[in-house]
Design an enzyme around this catalytic site. Structure first.
Site, PDB file in Angstrom:
ATOM      1  N   CYS A 197       0.858  -1.350   0.008  1.00 51.62           N
ATOM      2  CA  CYS A 197      -0.005  -0.163  -0.163  1.00 51.62           C
ATOM      3  C   CYS A 197       0.720   1.250  -0.174  1.00 51.62           C
ATOM      4  O   CYS A 197       1.896   1.491   0.772  1.00 51.62           O
ATOM      5  CB  CYS A 197      -1.072  -0.085   1.175  1.00 51.62           C
ATOM      6  SG  CYS A 197      -2.165  -1.397   1.374  1.00 51.62           S
ATOM      7  N   SER A 474      -4.594   0.935  11.415  1.00 54.01           N
ATOM      8  CA  SER A 474      -3.948   0.742  10.285  1.00 54.01           C
ATOM      9  C   SER A 474      -2.714   1.907  10.035  1.00 54.01           C
ATOM     10  O   SER A 474      -3.116   3.206  10.568  1.00 54.01           O
ATOM     11  CB  SER A 474      -4.637   0.782   9.132  1.00 54.01           C
ATOM     12  OG  SER A 474      -4.154   1.064   7.850  1.00 54.01           O
TER      13      SER A 474
END
Length: 560
Positions: A197, A474
């Site tokens: 990511c 996260s």
């Protein structure tokens, strides 16, 4: 190259008594000459379940070429990965943090069982990096970590998009801020291919930290996954490992307290994930270095936040790579006296020696600011304590206009209950959300709350509510959020006795986290508190609950 480099593998291959062992190795391709070369384990986290790791075996083959070229005999073997992005927001997320331990255990098992003379571990998704490093610490043979690389940005209607874009789109769509057609377009374009990511989320945070620790080659952290440079990085790592074996350099010589201070500094400057606190403490414990929340607090207070990177900022890791990468940032920090330049690295040279001939950050770029123009004068990761977190908690304040809040508690016993409340408009501006029994034991597994925090942002509440939990966040999370609260609710921490409507304060400027009730009332409630039953009675999560330590100890399961 000679038998003197086979300090570990000689017990597997040498002498008449090891003829059966050699016979097995011949069946997988060993020649007579190979038995005189150092045996190198290449731990691959390849998997088809996630874009973060789908290309890893191709990289492992490049590492293999480098090892062969330098005179070693390589052996690729597999370990697991899970996908945090795919597990996010449901029961599967309980397995994320435990996967870190399984990765560490499995690499330790294979390379110690095979008596590899050196190990290269290749990781992509979030838990791969700390899991691999923890294993390399335990093995303590010459070792290098190779990062699989960052994903390229997606594009939707001319705008860069990524995994966080689609998580936040869920809240926007629910709030009627975007159409279904736009919602679907974001989903279809957010993830264009292989790689981790793309913002300064957990994977890129940890790759940056590992380069700063000295455990990967200079430049490895910020290279795109799909690039000739990343393939060459893998090839050069294979060659570099043989040099480490010749010099007898192991992780214990590289991973010193000063090396961890370098890593913390780089994470803070880049605006990295709160997960770095958990993982760096875990890695330090494996190698025997004393690292605590107090070290993060001390370094954060003197380290400015310089990089305008997502999730709190504007740019992606690929943008940072274009202007000089993590090694460019490190060169600037070294010039400013913010790094220990004498720390040893996997090149066999020091940080200062590595950076000497590397290019500076590109002039006039806008991604990494100078100290005099810092985004914030201190680090974005803040350690909080108070009557709600006697052992500590972690907040991230990058990109926030408001860093404190006092408001009524809205208490939830799980992430799922909170998410449903957000999506049905039961959370109001000024509320302080508490999600408990999501800690290492209570969750179990310290689930990440990206679905919750992204829903808040999508609903337009990101700056108007606070959120605290004994779980995690996260690397893609932004907002006024506090995680890693210790002791956790499962262990009878004060977070377990907060009631709906209690006035609660998060004050990042004062490093404070507290409920506005008397100590007498806290003690009274704690006396009547009853522990909950573990949520899992069988399987790996039941075992995990019995072994895992608190977040302040890195949530490790090693019996240290």
């Amino acid at each position: 190259m000679g038998d003197n480099l086979k300090k570990r593998s000689s017990m597997t291959t040498d002498g008449d008594n090891r003829a059966p062992n050699r016979a097995m190795l011949r069946a997988v391709g060993f020649t007579d000459e190979d038995f005189h070369k150092p045996m190198i384990g290449i731990a691959s986290t390849w998997s088809e379940i996630t874009p973060c790791n789908i290309h890893i075996n191709k990289l492992a083959e490049k590492v293999k070429e480098g090892v062969r070229e330098a005179g070693g005999v390589p052996q690729i073997y597999g370990t697991i990965t899970v996908s945090d992005g795919i597990m996010m927001g449901h029961e599967g997320m309980h397995f994320s943090l435990p996967s870190r331990e399984v990765i560490a255990d499995s690499i330790e098992i294979v390379s110690n069982a095979m008596r590899h003379d050196g190990v290269i571990a290749i990781g992509g998704c979030d838990k791969n990096m700390p899991g691999c490093l923890m294993a390399l610490c335990r093995i303590d043979a010459p070792s290098i970590f190779v990062y699989g690389g960052t994903i390229l940005p997606g594009n939707c209607d001319g705008q860069d998009v990524d995994i966080v874009s689609i998580f936040e789109a869920v809240g926007k769509f629910n709030a009627g801020k975007i159409s279904r057609e736009e919602f679907i377009r974001i989903e279809q374009n957010a993830i264009p291919g292989a790689g981790s990511c793309g913002g300064m989320y957990t994977a890129n945070t940890m790759s940056s930290a590992i380069e700063a620790l000295g455990m990967s080659l200079p430049g490895s952290a910020s290279m795109p996954a799909v690039s000739s440079r990343k393939a060459n990085d893998c090839y050069e790592a294979g060659k570099a490992l043989i040099n480490l074996i010749q010099k007898g350099i192991t992780p214990k010589q590289i991973l010193t307290k000063k090396a961890f201070e370098n890593a913390i500094t780089v994470v803070l400057v880049l605006g990295g994930s709160t997960n770095a606190v958990l993982h760096l403490i875990a890695i330090a414990k494996e190698i025997g270095v004393g690292l605590t929340l107090d070290d993060f607090d001390r370094i954060s207070k003197k380290t400015p936040h310089l990089a305008d990177l997502k999730p709190g900022g504007k740019y992606a890791m690929t943008d940072l790579d274009k202007v000089g990468g993590v090694h460019g940032v490190m060169k600037y920090l070294l010039k400013e006296g913010m790094l220990h330049g004498d720390c040893l690295t996997v090149t066999g040279k020091t940080i200062a020696e590595n950076l000497k001939d590397m290019p500076d950050l590109v002039p006039n770029q806008t991604i990494v600011r100078k100290k005099s123009e810092a985004l914030h004068p201190s680090g974005p990761l803040v350690i909080l304590k108070g009557n709600l977190a006697p052992d500590g908690a972690v907040a991230k304040i990058s990109g926030l206009k408001k860093i404190s809040i006092t408001g009524p508690a809205k208490v939830f016993e799980s992430e799922d209950d909170c998410f449903n409340a957000i999506m049905t408009d039961k959370i109001k501006p000024g509320d302080v959300i508490i999600i408990r029994y999501e800690g290492p034991k209570g969750g179990p597994g310290m689930r990440e709350m990206l679905a919750v925090t992204s829903a808040l942002v999508g609903k337009g509440l990101g700056e108007d509510v606070g959120l605290m939990t004994d779980g995690r966040f996260s690397g893609g999370t932004h907002g006024l959020v506090v995680g890693h609260i210790s002791p956790e609710a499962f262990d009878g921490g004060p977070i377990a006795i907060v009631q709906n409507g209690d006035k609660v304060t998060i004050d990042s400027s004062k490093n404070l986290l507290q409920v506005e009730i008397s100590q007498e009332e806290i003690d009274k409630r704690l006396k009547s508190w009853k522990p909950i039953e573990p949520r899992y009675k069988t399987g790996v999560l039941a075992k995990y609950v019995k072994l895992v330590q608190s977040a302040t100890n890195g949530a490790i399961t090693n019996l240290l």
